[in-house]
Write a protein that holds these residues in place. Structure first.
Motif, PDB file in Angstrom:
ATOM      1  N   PHE A   2      13.566  39.035  -6.652  1.00  0.00           N
ATOM      2  CA  PHE A   2      14.470  37.916  -6.879  1.00  0.00           C
ATOM      3  C   PHE A   2      15.908  38.362  -7.131  1.00  0.00           C
ATOM      4  CE2 PHE A   2      11.346  34.786  -6.537  1.00  0.00           C
ATOM      5  CZ  PHE A   2      10.187  35.271  -7.114  1.00  0.00           C
ATOM      6  N   HIS A   3      16.194  39.651  -6.994  1.00  0.00           N
ATOM      7  CA  HIS A   3      17.551  40.153  -7.179  1.00  0.00           C
ATOM      8  C   HIS A   3      18.272  40.124  -5.828  1.00  0.00           C
ATOM      9  CE1 HIS A   3      15.582  42.172 -10.731  1.00  0.00           C
ATOM     10  NE2 HIS A   3      16.515  41.398 -11.259  1.00  0.00           N
ATOM     11  N   PHE A   4      18.871  38.980  -5.523  1.00  0.00           N
ATOM     12  CA  PHE A   4      19.496  38.794  -4.218  1.00  0.00           C
ATOM     13  C   PHE A   4      20.893  39.382  -4.126  1.00  0.00           C
ATOM     14  CE2 PHE A   4      16.070  35.848  -3.890  1.00  0.00           C
ATOM     15  CZ  PHE A   4      15.805  35.734  -2.535  1.00  0.00           C
ATOM     16  N   ASP A   5      21.599  39.488  -5.217  1.00  0.00           N
ATOM     17  CA  ASP A   5      23.002  39.887  -5.151  1.00  0.00           C
ATOM     18  C   ASP A   5      23.279  41.176  -5.891  1.00  0.00           C
ATOM     19  OD1 ASP A   5      23.966  37.791  -3.527  1.00  0.00           O
ATOM     20  OD2 ASP A   5      23.880  36.432  -5.231  1.00  0.00           O
ATOM     21  N   VAL A   6      22.428  42.166  -5.715  1.00  0.00           N
ATOM     22  CA  VAL A   6      22.669  43.474  -6.306  1.00  0.00           C
ATOM     23  C   VAL A   6      22.762  44.500  -5.186  1.00  0.00           C
ATOM     24  CG1 VAL A   6      21.534  42.932  -8.503  1.00  0.00           C
ATOM     25  CG2 VAL A   6      20.197  43.905  -6.658  1.00  0.00           C
ATOM     26  N   GLN A   7      23.489  45.557  -5.434  1.00  0.00           N
ATOM     27  CA  GLN A   7      23.683  46.584  -4.420  1.00  0.00           C
ATOM     28  C   GLN A   7      22.339  47.165  -3.987  1.00  0.00           C
ATOM     29  OE1 GLN A   7      26.392  49.656  -5.541  1.00  0.00           O
ATOM     30  NE2 GLN A   7      26.312  50.648  -3.567  1.00  0.00           N
ATOM     31  N   VAL A  10      17.294  44.204  -0.673  1.00  0.00           N
ATOM     32  CA  VAL A  10      16.821  43.801   0.651  1.00  0.00           C
ATOM     33  C   VAL A  10      16.214  42.396   0.611  1.00  0.00           C
ATOM     34  CG1 VAL A  10      16.434  46.153   1.450  1.00  0.00           C
ATOM     35  CG2 VAL A  10      14.583  44.909   0.333  1.00  0.00           C
ATOM     36  N   ALA A  11      16.386  41.718  -0.522  1.00  0.00           N
ATOM     37  CA  ALA A  11      15.753  40.410  -0.698  1.00  0.00           C
ATOM     38  C   ALA A  11      16.189  39.412   0.367  1.00  0.00           C
ATOM     39  CB  ALA A  11      16.045  39.865  -2.094  1.00  0.00           C
ATOM     40  N   LYS A  12      17.477  39.340   0.665  1.00  0.00           N
ATOM     41  CA  LYS A  12      17.941  38.385   1.669  1.00  0.00           C
ATOM     42  C   LYS A  12      17.352  38.699   3.036  1.00  0.00           C
ATOM     43  CE  LYS A  12      22.302  37.355  -0.609  1.00  0.00           C
ATOM     44  NZ  LYS A  12      23.752  37.534  -0.568  1.00  0.00           N
ATOM     45  N   SER A  13      17.340  39.962   3.405  1.00  0.00           N
ATOM     46  CA  SER A  13      16.768  40.354   4.695  1.00  0.00           C
ATOM     47  C   SER A  13      15.277  40.060   4.742  1.00  0.00           C
ATOM     48  CB  SER A  13      17.004  41.847   4.938  1.00  0.00           C
ATOM     49  OG  SER A  13      18.370  42.129   5.012  1.00  0.00           O
ATOM     50  N   THR A  14      14.605  40.336   3.649  1.00  0.00           N
ATOM     51  CA  THR A  14      13.165  40.075   3.592  1.00  0.00           C
ATOM     52  C   THR A  14      12.884  38.591   3.782  1.00  0.00           C
ATOM     53  OG1 THR A  14      12.796  41.965   2.145  1.00  0.00           O
ATOM     54  CG2 THR A  14      11.104  40.248   2.142  1.00  0.00           C
ATOM     55  N   HIS A  15      13.582  37.766   3.040  1.00  0.00           N
ATOM     56  CA  HIS A  15      13.337  36.323   3.129  1.00  0.00           C
ATOM     57  C   HIS A  15      13.780  35.747   4.470  1.00  0.00           C
ATOM     58  CE1 HIS A  15      11.691  35.335  -0.823  1.00  0.00           C
ATOM     59  NE2 HIS A  15      12.325  36.436  -1.192  1.00  0.00           N
ATOM     60  N   ALA A  16      14.751  36.366   5.118  1.00  0.00           N
ATOM     61  CA  ALA A  16      15.153  35.922   6.449  1.00  0.00           C
ATOM     62  C   ALA A  16      14.152  36.382   7.503  1.00  0.00           C
ATOM     63  CB  ALA A  16      16.545  36.452   6.786  1.00  0.00           C
ATOM     64  N   GLY A  17      13.526  37.549   7.291  1.00  0.00           N
ATOM     65  CA  GLY A  17      12.624  38.114   8.279  1.00  0.00           C
ATOM     66  C   GLY A  17      11.213  37.567   8.262  1.00  0.00           C
TER      67      GLY A  17
END
Length: 115
Positions: A2-7, A10-17
């Motif tokens: 759930f850490h979408f905005d940390v350096q 990969v959360a955003k890529s995972t949820h998009a993929g």
């Protein structure tokens, strides 16, 4: 997860993929193998989706005139081709892991090339 905005997240890529993986499964059915979730052995004639980390392979191949992203993709494909031609790829697709680790990896995933 759930850490979408940390350096390095990969959360955003995972949820998009994930929706694309579902789409591929629905469209291709049994002709696609999600490794190792569908098992450690990939049947002849199946295409495989694997998790790969370019940093494991990219130092083995010259950058030439590719961008970083292009070189990452090239390196994964070149490494897999090299291992396949030498007869070593199958050992990477079925790494020797203790039973409990192999069982967990079959559910949580594994990175191609890590032994």
């Amino acid at each position: 997860m759930f850490h979408f905005d940390v350096q390095g997240s990969v959360a955003k890529s995972t949820h998009a993929g994930i929706p694309w993986l579902r789409y591929l499964r629905r469209e291709l059915g049994e002709s696609v193998h999600f490794w190792p979730f569908d098992g450690w052995f990939i049947q002849t004639g199946q295409s495989a989706i694997v998790e790969a980390y370019p940093s494991l392979y990219k130092q083995q191949f010259p950058l030439e005139n590719r961008t970083g992203d292009q070189h990452d993709a090239y390196s994964i494909a070149a490494w897999m081709r090299q291992k396949d031609r030498s007869g070593q790829l199958s050992s990477y697709l079925s790494p020797e892991l203790p039973g409990n680790i192999k069982g967990i990896a079959g559910v949580e995933g594994w990175i191609l090339g890590v032994t």
